[in-house]
Scaffold this active site. Structure first.
Site, PDB file in Angstrom:
ATOM      1  N   TRP A 184       0.022  -1.532  -0.038  1.00 19.82           N
ATOM      2  CA  TRP A 184      -0.268   0.436  -0.200  1.00 19.82           C
ATOM      3  C   TRP A 184       0.705   1.148  -0.225  1.00 19.82           C
ATOM      4  O   TRP A 184       1.600   1.171   1.009  1.00 19.82           O
ATOM      5  CB  TRP A 184      -1.279   0.173   0.870  1.00 19.82           C
ATOM      6  N   ASP A 265      -0.791  -5.713   9.758  1.00 17.40           N
ATOM      7  CA  ASP A 265      -1.903  -4.948   8.798  1.00 17.40           C
ATOM      8  C   ASP A 265      -2.982  -5.518   8.141  1.00 17.40           C
ATOM      9  O   ASP A 265      -3.055  -6.555   7.447  1.00 17.40           O
ATOM     10  CB  ASP A 265      -1.361  -3.273   7.696  1.00 17.40           C
ATOM     11  N   LYS A 301     -13.458  -0.791   5.815  1.00 17.40           N
ATOM     12  CA  LYS A 301     -14.125  -2.159   4.493  1.00 17.40           C
ATOM     13  C   LYS A 301     -15.066  -2.669   4.547  1.00 17.40           C
ATOM     14  O   LYS A 301     -15.762  -2.937   4.024  1.00 17.40           O
ATOM     15  CB  LYS A 301     -13.097  -2.179   3.777  1.00 17.40           C
TER      16      LYS A 301
END
Ligand code: KET
Length: 455
Positions: A184, A265, A301
């Site tokens: 990311w 993460d 999300k």
């Protein structure tokens, strides 16, 4: 005591910024010069470096502030919003859209909010520095019932990563964090600005469009004892490629034997397999061996709570007394940063997690989101096959999570945006969650044209 020292803001910020500029500039020993964002990062170098504002320019003391480039991911939405074309499609940011192309508020979230609104005993007082206690308790991995974890509510996944990194920079003996290549785009920035030094480990093999497992093991094996290693818990962004459970076990053994500190993460729990427990397997393997780790969780999300900014940082320690002291230090990181976190999003999450029925409804809605993304993978794959688009596109159905890492290059992406109004990140990542059966043919036409056009 280190915490009592007040760091002068100027020089320390300057140091961090120049470290970041060095890292992004490419003269870092293991700089991710081939990261997905190599091009935008080079210009970012100038923009992020402090410009000296003492001189008087054009009537403003800020006259010589340099125009910063847009963010490589969120900037895609900015460009999309400016495009008047009726056929435009935003496949940039990883945000779920319905079959109608609309943002989705989960029904279970609406129900929880209704319960909150109706509860007149609820007030808007400050939360503690560590956030909503019940939210923290329910967020901590169910496997972590041994009281050896410090969990703090943070500002979504990004805030959890940043607080964890600031804690490590202050209290951990090894300042180097290894991040996967690619990863990311915000990871190197978050960690460098927190005061860590960022290096990369091999992760993705563009030739196989799969995991470079050998490279990963070699790089972790060659890293210094005690180094921090950033791991995507599941649904790796941007590649959509995860290790198998057997491979996770090998990674765990290697990392524990080298005393590497895992920093997970977890931004897409539920989106890899459609099942929350299955997607937590990687983290739980590391918890089960009794060792230590950090985990940054996001509800952006999987509960569709993007703008509520709700997440948690858990630091799993060897023993409860250590966890208690770690928590006390996390408070010292958080208090001067944003004092305490917002109440609404965490209350929604706690309402859902505490109630069996709401929790079950959440898992059903989450599975439906994951399934719709999978059906988009099949539609796109079939559409490219039926057009006879050159190349092997099976990675579209093999990759998991929200994204497909298409393999399209920067020029092809620019062409698709220019000619077809398809917005995606320049590394060729497509957010499958932004597609619908209506837009798949248009995307397939665009990919076909990009791949077959003469250059
Ligand atoms: N980790 C990963 C791997 C990640 O992809 C994101 C967001 C985050 C953390 C942070 O999410 P938060 O909203 O802070 O909980 N990724 C998407 C959005 C973004 O870039 O901010 C994306 O990659 O599109």
């Amino acid at each position: 005591m280190e915490d009592a020292t007040v760091r002068p803001i100027g020089p320390s910020t300057g140091r961090r910024l120049s470290a970041l500029a060095r890292h992004l500039g490419g003269d870092h020993p293991a700089s991710p010069s081939s990261t997905s964002e190599a091009a935008p990062m080079a210009s970012l170098n100038h923009a992020i470096a402090p410009s000296h504002t003492s001189a008087f320019h054009g009537g403003s003391v800020f006259g010589n502030v340099v125009q910063a480039p847009e963010d490589p991911i969120l900037g895609v939405t900015v460009a999309y919003n400016k495009d008047p074309s009726p056929v435009k499609v935003n496949l940039g940011v990883g945000a779920y859209r319905t079959e109608e192309g609309k943002p989705l508020v989960l029904n279970v979230v609406r129900r929880a909010e209704q319960l909150l609104v109706n509860d007149l005993s609820r007030v808007k007082e400050y939360l503690p520095i560590t956030g909503l206690a019940e939210f923290n308790k329910l967020s901590a991995n169910p496997a972590i019932q041994e009281n050896r974890v410090a969990t703090v509510q943070c500002l979504s996944g990004t805030g959890s990563l940043r607080v964890g990194a600031e804690f490590l920079a202050k209290h951990y003996h090894e300042r180097t964090i290894y991040i996967p290549l690619p990863t990311w785009g915000n990871h190197p920035k978050v960690f460098t600005l927190a005061g860590l030094s960022v290096k990369t480990y091999r992760y993705y093999d563009p030739t196989t469009r799969g995991l470079n497992f050998q490279g990963l093991l070699e790089d972790l094996n060659a890293s210094p004892t005690g180094a921090i290693v950033l791991l995507h818990a599941c649904a790796h962004n941007p590649t959509g490629v995860d290790p198998t459970v057997e491979q996770w076990e090998q990674i765990r053994q290697l990392m524990r034997s080298k005393e590497l500190l895992p920093f997970f993460d977890s931004a897409y729990q539920g989106f890899a397999s459609g099942n929350l427990d299955a997607d937590a397997q990687s983290v739980r393997l590391f918890v089960a061996d009794g060792g230590e780790l950090l985990a940054a969780q996001s509800y952006a999300k999987n509960m569709g709570l993007y703008g509520e900014r709700v997440g948690a940082l858990s630091i799993v320690c060897r023993a409860a007394d250590v966890a208690g002291r770690v928590e006390s230090q996390l408070k010292l990181v958080i208090r001067p940063m944003y004092s305490n976190p917002p109440i609404h999003g965490a209350s929604i999450v706690a309402t859902i997690l505490r109630d069996r029925e709401l929790y079950n409804e959440w898992t059903v809605e989450l599975k439906a989101m994951a399934d719709r993304i999978i059906s988009m993978r099949h539609l796109l794959y079939d559409a490219l096959r039926s057009r006879g688009t050159p190349g092997d596109w099976s990675h579209i159905i093999k990759q998991i999570g929200m994204f497909t890492f298409t393999g399209l290059n920067t020029e092809q992406v620019a062409f698709m945006t220019r000619e077809y109004h398809i917005y995606m990140t320049s590394d060729g990542r497509i957010s499958m969650a932004g597609l619908s059966s209506r837009t798949v043919p248009h995307l397939a036409d665009a990919i076909h044209a990009a791949v077959t056009r003469a250059v």
